[in-house]
Design an enzyme around this catalytic site. Structure first.
Site, PDB file in Angstrom:
ATOM      1  N   MET A   1       7.573   5.158   2.788  1.00 10.50           N
ATOM      2  CA  MET A   1       8.620   6.045   3.289  1.00 10.50           C
ATOM      3  C   MET A   1       8.543   7.373   2.526  1.00 10.50           C
ATOM      4  SD  MET A   1      11.772   3.667   4.440  1.00 10.50           S
ATOM      5  CE  MET A   1      12.516   3.375   2.863  1.00 10.50           C
TER       6      MET A   1
ATOM      7  N   HIS B   1       2.827   3.528  -5.262  1.00 12.19           N
ATOM      8  CA  HIS B   1       2.058   3.794  -4.037  1.00 12.19           C
ATOM      9  C   HIS B   1       0.594   4.093  -4.377  1.00 12.19           C
ATOM     10  CE1 HIS B   1       6.114   5.307  -2.417  1.00 12.19           C
ATOM     11  NE2 HIS B   1       5.855   4.209  -1.762  1.00 12.19           N
TER      12      HIS B   1
ATOM     13  N   LYS C   1       7.418  -5.536  -5.992  1.00 12.24           N
ATOM     14  CA  LYS C   1       8.777  -5.122  -6.378  1.00 12.24           C
ATOM     15  C   LYS C   1       9.761  -5.496  -5.258  1.00 12.24           C
ATOM     16  CE  LYS C   1      11.652  -1.254  -6.436  1.00 12.24           C
ATOM     17  NZ  LYS C   1      11.740  -0.944  -5.034  1.00 12.24           N
TER      18      LYS C   1
END
Ligand code: PAF
Length: 271
Positions: A26, A33, A145
């Site tokens: 997002m 990432h 996570k």
């Protein structure tokens, strides 16, 4: 890095490739990432990253509005990482068609975050199902996570006989222990320190309850967390991560799952 805003042009391009390694995001690209992207690149397939802040997975309008967005910075980082494709769809590109497969929502969606964020996992599965239909990725890289999300996506893929494989990736942490998350950019220095203290407190707690489960006294723990600076605790629960049953004995392998607020910023993690 080729950028696509429209699924048909994207599909035309990726049809030519041997397969796609997909990293859905997002935006608000962070070290977590980056680690997913680096693992994706090892697959030797073309790496496709998506940036789409999916309104359907936010149960509060304000949370959607305040979700960190920084496309310029994201683009710079992704270019540097030399990903092959970036897909930044519009709402219509994602939601303007009827997917062939129906979303399967496992009953575990009602636990943990599902108890506090009504419609959240329906929204996540909805968008992921659509991404899968558009991209048909060979691999999808997801971080541990968000373990509940990862588990539910895996269940959906299995139930609907989808050929994509989920690659589970280790949680990447800041030097102060807190799990990398786009939401961390909304924390100020003092709040980061609180999150860090809470993380180390919970790591210590886990060690203790591994030895003696009777030390898992929720009221005391919640009070300690509030004293450390948490504003509100959504949950703090132990699950066996193989079968997602609540643990009852000390010698079972478990993860401590938690979600709490610092002011109006919601943080989740599991250790
Ligand atoms: O984890 C996320 O960033 C999102 O939930 C995902 C998987 C990209 C779906 O919107």
């Amino acid at each position: 890095m080729k950028i696509f805003k429209d699924k048909h042009t994207l599909q035309k391009e990726i049809l030519k490739t041997k397969g796609i390694s997909f990293v859905p995001t997002m935006g608000g690209i962070h070290k977590g990432h980056i680690s997913l992207i680096k693992q994706s690149k090892k697959s030797k397939l073309k790496t496709l990253v998506s940036i789409f802040v999916n309104p359907k997975q936010f149960n509060k309008k304000n949370d959607y509005k305040s979700y960190p967005r920084n496309t310029k910075k994201d683009l710079k980082q992704l270019k540097k990482l030399k990903i092959n494709y970036l897909y930044i769809p519009t709402y219509k590109d994602i939601y303007g068609f009827k997917p062939k497969k129906k979303v399967f929502l496992d009953k575990f969606s009602k636990k943990l975050c599902g108890r506090f964020r009504k419609g959240h996992f329906e929204g996540v599965l909805n968008v992921v199902n659509r991404f899968i239909e558009i991209i048909k990725p060979r691999y999808i890289f997801l971080g541990k996570k968000d373990y509940q999300q990862l588990y539910l996506i895996k269940k959906h893929i299995k139930k609907r006989n989808i050929r994509s494989k989920i690659v589970e990736c280790t949680t990447i942490r800041e030097i102060n222990g807190i799990a990398c998350s786009s939401r961390n950019s909304n924390l100020n220095k003092k709040q980061k320190k609180i999150a860090s203290n809470i993380y180390y407190y919970l790591c210590d707690l886990k060690k203790k309850i591994k030895k003696n489960y009777s030390l898992f006294k929720m009221n005391k723990i919640k009070k300690d967390l509030i004293d450390l600076g948490a504003s509100k605790i959504d949950y703090l629960e132990n699950y066996n991560i193989k079968n997602f049953k609540k643990i009852k004995k000390t010698n079972e392998k478990f993860n401590l799952f938690f979600a709490y607020y610092i002011k109006n910023i919601r943080l989740i993690d599991n250790i």
